[in-house]
Design an enzyme around this catalytic site. Structure first.
Site, short mmCIF file in Angstrom:
data_model
loop_
_atom_site.label_atom_id
_atom_site.label_comp_id
_atom_site.label_asym_id
_atom_site.label_seq_id
_atom_site.Cartn_x
_atom_site.Cartn_y
_atom_site.Cartn_z
N SER A 76 -31.11 31.66 -48.43
CA SER A 76 -32.31 32.25 -47.53
C SER A 76 -32.44 33.94 -47.74
O SER A 76 -33.41 34.44 -47.38
CB SER A 76 -32.17 32.17 -45.91
OG SER A 76 -30.78 32.66 -45.59
N SER A 112 -26.52 30.58 -48.74
CA SER A 112 -27.95 31.63 -48.47
C SER A 112 -27.49 33.01 -49.16
O SER A 112 -28.70 33.72 -49.27
CB SER A 112 -28.30 31.67 -47.15
OG SER A 112 -28.95 30.81 -46.68
N LYS A 136 -30.73 42.78 -44.90
CA LYS A 136 -31.43 41.31 -44.63
C LYS A 136 -32.07 41.44 -43.00
O LYS A 136 -31.44 41.84 -42.02
CB LYS A 136 -30.36 40.25 -44.65
CG LYS A 136 -31.20 38.82 -44.64
CD LYS A 136 -30.41 37.77 -44.76
CE LYS A 136 -30.89 36.29 -44.69
NZ LYS A 136 -29.97 35.21 -44.70
#
Ligand code: MG
Ligand code: ZN
Lengths: 490, 493, 95
Positions: free
Chosen positions: A158, A182, A78
């Site tokens: 997210s 998330s 990420k």
């Protein structure tokens, strides 16, 4: 080649050890998949050269017989994890072309275990969002589509880029971070597994901070076993993080005994919300039945303060964020928009560098901490947080784990939910309490909606009892027999 | 116990057009903790290093960097708290103080707001004439220092050096108990002395390891406190005194001209000797303090505090009391000697087993004069404490007279030789056998018939003159007592 | 609590964020909606409930006082938008 990208992480690991294929071949297949999946916009930065270099090292180690736990396994990171000499953006304009001179503890541990990084995945700006729509690098498309409907759907957020990247078979696993859901919500939207471990299990050092008291890193993969393998390598005490807990990391894979006999599984009545879709309710009922068949005992429990979790979260998280994001001032790194005075420079830089949702949250956070409002908002929210944590403490006197839906709906199309921020916030209604209480929670794909979209179930455990979480999730997984694949997959 | 003792002593009052005014002063002192590394990072502490060379990625607030507290800095704060006879809080909390400034990389300062590590304490001022008064300490908390903004390198730009960023500071806040510039100066002197005794801060004001924010207000005696102005970062004791004097005058004149004092942050301009309002917009500061979520509450163990308490050195006040008791010194002399640990140690070495009073007189008189003239500290004194002690012994056993001793001391300074040797070489030994004295006395009497007559005529005071003559004749080596007796005897004949 | 433009301007100033002209009203509306949402907490009586700052019940660890970092000015300045002679630079700040 698609065979190699269809392997689970465990299969790939064993295949490499058995020299059925080389790390170079495995990496090459995934690098090609990353390119093929570009329409999804799951990656902000692809790192094929780095991947090939790491794969070569892995093949050398495998040859010389000193392969490490994740030797040659292609993963995605990420883009909230700082990676040495690889641009890190947090999906924000404000970081400009920031090239970290350091490697986050978690991504560093994965590399040290032999993992091969294929790229940095897209996310909501500063991890603030539930649809990946707030990224300054564009929205991410969910590899899944509704039956007979070609509209792109959101992957959740997210960590939407990581979830889409894993679901689309461009990597065998990926890192995510979870502040209010998330990891778990995008895992559910993309039909994969994602776990947020107990707060303090994974080091936060080198991860761009959103809300420090809630942020936790965790893995995505396509099976429970694969996330167990990854979490073992990501977790562990780090003296550089004062909130990192000094606890031995168990071999989570060993926890997957498939045996849940005698376990008491809590079913919180407050999660049965009015207006909750029939499909979600049925899926939940199925989950309960599966665990019952496997010898566990469902127990009705109450988490009375559940409805206050989201409001408390939307005070605490923005408050911490408003302070954590103050360092993005255009002076030492990142974007600088010039100004006459230093204050002009600040305001121009932050005004242009932050997107609308980040600006909203920073301002809400600034407001709730400001003179005269602190007690009414921030202090109150922290007290409510105590009540929510107590709810779970009480529940865990009666049960060993808790089963809930992961999200109130399946993936939706961009703009389908009104642009009212609140509607978007409601995506996290089943996941935020877990962050507020610092507990481990996993999402497992458990079925498909009527229009063919994956739905997830969440298993919540006691602090630092990820083993029970994995054990229960493993049984849900094997009972659900979720084998569907997105058409969008490479 | 503090404010009440700070009654409007008339000598402190300032004369204004409309009558007497009282100045009220409180100090916030930032003392840099003596430690090897920073409060929340492992970067080194050192003055005058290359720009940004003592900065960790934490100090530069790079994304994802996290603070880890330096246990020794905690120890130093506790040690200082104990030295100020203050309450130690076994649980304290670090908060973020949020504001934007170019040399504040995080956009917040990690400090302690509602729950500081040290609570109420006290400090005794040593005032001229050996008076003393107690000033209340409100609190001491740990916090990070900011970096350095350099404004004079370029006409358009400010340069930022983060070497100082993250250095541990103790902010020590006093009650508004001081009533004159002298008292403010005395407070800072005493605080610095205590910090140095404790070894928790080097007290080096010109290097900025000790900085004072001075809060000044004025009022008519007995009236409630007036509006205060804070004069930031005053970096010498003299400047503190000047700043208070100027600021008090300014406020008095302002009010007497019908104006009102605005609460303000001001700067002291050392060149002009005046204070001026900071130009940075005085927009409402709203620091939005909240507990730092990257840190947990700081909890101290009772034995940790006990261990530090057990190793506290004797502090100025106790030393002063002991010097007065054991050596019979006046409060003033004792106060002067204990101000610096080095002079206190020197005194004790010289005075051990001797007459403390005369040791103190020699140190504060002849020795300090020499040190001031040559500008060396007592640690490098040309006359060691032992050497001075040796000279005191010769005085005591009558080997030399007080008058000779002065010359011997000068010779010691010049040659560095022990008193004994100097006395031998220069033959300064006091004459005590009466032979040569009798001879000298007879000669003086014979040579001065007129004076003898006046003496015998009843002017007994003249004896002093005769003694002087005999002393002169014997080059000061004669024992004045013996000379006196012999003369009296002879003149009585 | 619904926020007026002036309050929004004050917060924006505190947060050092320039709000694009014409967006003030929309922003004020959004922020007000969010505040209305979080104000559900007013339903709860929290007298003598302790605030929870962290989900962890552990003590703050203390580091030894050793120099283990620094001496990396090139890394510190590597991403600086503007630097000169080893310093970061910004428009002149007046005190
Ligand atoms: Mg201050
Ligand atoms: Zn301070």
């Amino acid at each position: 080649m698609s065979a190699l990208t269809d392997l689970t992480l465990a299969e790939a690991r064993d295949g490499l050890k058995a020299k059925k294929f080389s790390a170079a071949e495995l990496t090459d297949a995934h690098v090609k998949a990353v390119e093929a999946a570009r329409p999804l916009n799951a990656y902000i930065t692809e790192t094929p050269e780095l991947a090939k270099k790491l794969a070569a090292e892995s093949d050398a180690r495998i040859a010389s017989g000193d392969a490490r736990a994740l030797e040659g396994v292609p993963l995605a990171i990420k883009d909230l994890f700082c990676t040495e000499n690889v641009r890190t953006t947090a999906a924000s304009k404000i970081l400009g072309n920031f090239i970290p001179q350091y490697e986050s503890t978690v991504s560093g541990k994965l590399l040290a275990a032999g993992a091969v990084s294929v790229g940095k995945t897209n996310l909501d700006e500063f991890a603030m969002g539930s649809s990946n729509a707030t990224s300054a690098f564009g929205a991410v498309a969910n590899p899944w589509k509704r039956k007979g409907d070609n509209r792109p759907l959101v992957p959740g957020g997210s960590s939407g880029g990581s979830a889409a990247a894993v679901a689309a078979r461009t990597c065998l696993g990926a890192t995510g971070t979870d502040t209010g859901g998330s990891i778990r919500q995008p895992a559910a939207f993309c039909g994969i597994v994602g776990i947020k471990p107990t707060y303090g299990r994974c080091s936060r050092w080198g991860i761009v901070a959103f809300a420090s008291s809630l942020d936790q890193a965790g893995p995505f993969a396509r099976t429970v076993r694969d996330t167990a393998i990854l979490l073992r390598e990501m977790a562990g005490f780090d003296a550089k993080d004062s909130t990192s807990v000094e606890k031995a990391v168990p071999d989570f894979e060993k926890a997957l005994t498939g045996d849940v006999r005698g376990l008491r599984i809590g079913i919180p009545k407050e999660y049965r919300m009015d207006g909750m879709s029939r499909e979600i309710e049925d899926l939940w009922a199925k989950g309960i039945a599966w665990l019952k068949d496997a010898g566990a005992t469902p127990v009705d429990i109450s988490l009375p303060h559940t409805k206050y979790a989201l409001p408390a979260y939307y005070i605490i998280a923005p408050a911490e964020a408003s302070s954590n994001l103050a360092r993005y001032d255009g002076i030492r790194y990142g974007l600088r928009v010039p100004g006459e005075s230093i204050d002009d420079l600040y305001e121009n830089t932050r005004g242009a560098g932050f997107g609308a949702e980040v600006r909203r949250r920073v301002m809400i956070g600034t407001y709730v901490l400001s003179a005269g409002y602190y007690d009414a908002y921030y202090l109150k929210a922290q007290k409510v947080r105590s009540l929510i944590a107590r709810d779970f403490e009480e529940a865990y006197k009666k049960v060993d784990a808790i089963l809930t839906p992961t999200a109130p709906s399946a993936a939706f199309a961009l703009g389908e939910k009104s642009d009212d921020p609140i509607t978007m916030y409601l995506n996290d209604v089943f996941t935020v309490s877990v962050n507020l209480a610092g507990l481990p929670g996993i999402s497992v794909p458990a079925g498909l909606s009527s229009d063919g979209l994956p739905l997830g179930l969440q298993v919540i455990g006691r602090p630092f009892d990820e083993e029970t979480v994995f054990r229960v999730a493993g049984v849900v997984e094997s009972q659900a027999k979720f084998t569907a694949k997105p058409d969008g997959a490479a | 116990m503090s404010t009440t003792t700070a009654s409007a002593e008339s000598k402190n009052l300032i004369e204004g057009k409309t009558g007497h005014w009282e100045v009220v002063i409180g100090l916030e002192v930032h003392a840099q903790v003596l430690s090897k590394s920073k409060l929340f990072s492992g970067a080194a502490i050192a003055f005058g290093a290359e720009p940004n060379s003592q900065v960790s990625l934490v100090d530069a607030a790079m994304p994802g960097m996290l603070p880890v507290i330096n246990g020794f800095c905690v120890e130093q704060a506790v040690r200082t708290g104990l030295g100020l006879k203050a309450q130690i809080n076994m649980r304290s909390v670090f908060d973020r103080k949020n504001y934007f400034y170019p040399d504040l990389p995080q956009g917040y300062q990690i400090s302690q707001f509602t729950q500081p590590i040290v609570g109420r304490g006290e400090l005794v001022l040593d005032l001229p004439g050996g008076e003393s008064r107690t000033v209340g300490i409100t609190r001491l908390h740990l916090e990070q220092d900011a970096g350095k903004s350099i404004h004079d390198q370029d006409p358009q730009l400010t340069f930022i050096d983060l070497n100082r960023s993250g250095t541990a500071l103790m902010e020590i806040v006093s009650e508004p108990d001081m009533r004159s510039a002298e008292e403010a100066a005395a407070y800072l002197k005493k605080l610095r002395s205590i910090l140095r005794y404790l070894g928790t801060c080097d007290g080096n004001m010109d290097e900025g390891s000790l900085r004072a924010d001075v809060n000044v207000s004025v009022r008519k005696p007995g009236a409630p406190f007036g509006t205060r102005c804070e004069i930031k970062n005053v970096n010498s004791i003299r400047f503190v005194q000047q700043a208070v004097e100027y600021e008090a005058r300014r406020q008095i004149e302002l009010i007497e001209e019908g104006g009102t004092v605005k609460q303000q942050t001001r700067l002291f301009d050392a060149n002009r000797g005046e204070t001026r309002a900071m130009r940075t917009k005085e927009e409402a500061h709203d620091y939005r303090y909240f507990p730092d979520p990257d840190l947990l509450p700081l909890e101290l163990e009772p034995d940790f505090v006990a261990r530090i308490k057990a190793t506290l050195p004797e502090l100025p006040d106790e030393k002063k009391a002991r010097f007065m008791k054991d050596y019979g010194l006046t409060a003033y002399d004792a106060g002067v000697l204990v101000a610096e640990r080095a002079s206190a140690d020197y005194f004790e070495a010289a005075a051990k087993g001797r007459d403390g009073k005369s040791a103190a007189n020699w140190i504060m008189g002849d020795l300090f004069a020499v040190l001031n003239k040559t500008g060396v500290g007592i640690e490098q004194s040309p006359v060691s404490a032992e050497a001075l002690g040796g000279m005191l012994d010769l005085l005591k056993d009558g080997t030399i007279s007080g008058r000779i001793a002065k010359d011997v001391f000068v010779a010691m300074v010049e040659t560095g030789k022990p008193a004994k040797v100097i006395v031998e070489e220069k033959g300064l030994k006091q004459i005590t056998d009466t032979g040569p004295i009798e001879a000298a006395a007879d000669k003086v009497i014979a040579d001065n018939p007129k004076q003898v007559a006046t003496y015998k005529g009843g002017n007994q005071n003249l004896i002093g003159w005769f003694v002087g003559q005999v002393m002169k004749a014997t080059g000061g080596k004669a024992n004045p007592g013996v000379v006196n007796e012999i003369l009296k005897k002879k003149l009585a004949e | 609590m619904s926020l007026d433009k002036a309050t929004v301007a004050r917060i924006a100033r505190l947060a050092r964020i320039k709000v694009p002209a014409g967006e003030e009203d929309a922003l004020a509306a959004d922020l007000s909606r969010i505040l209305a949402f979080v104000e559900q907490l007013n339903e709860l009586d929290c007298t003598d409930v302790p605030p929870m700052t962290s989900s962890e019940a552990m003590k703050l660890r203390r580091r030894a006082d050793e120099v283990t970092d620094g001496g990396i000015p090139e890394k510190v300045l590597a991403n600086a938008p503007e630097a000169r002679d080893g310093y970061f630079t910004v428009p002149k700040v007046v005190e």
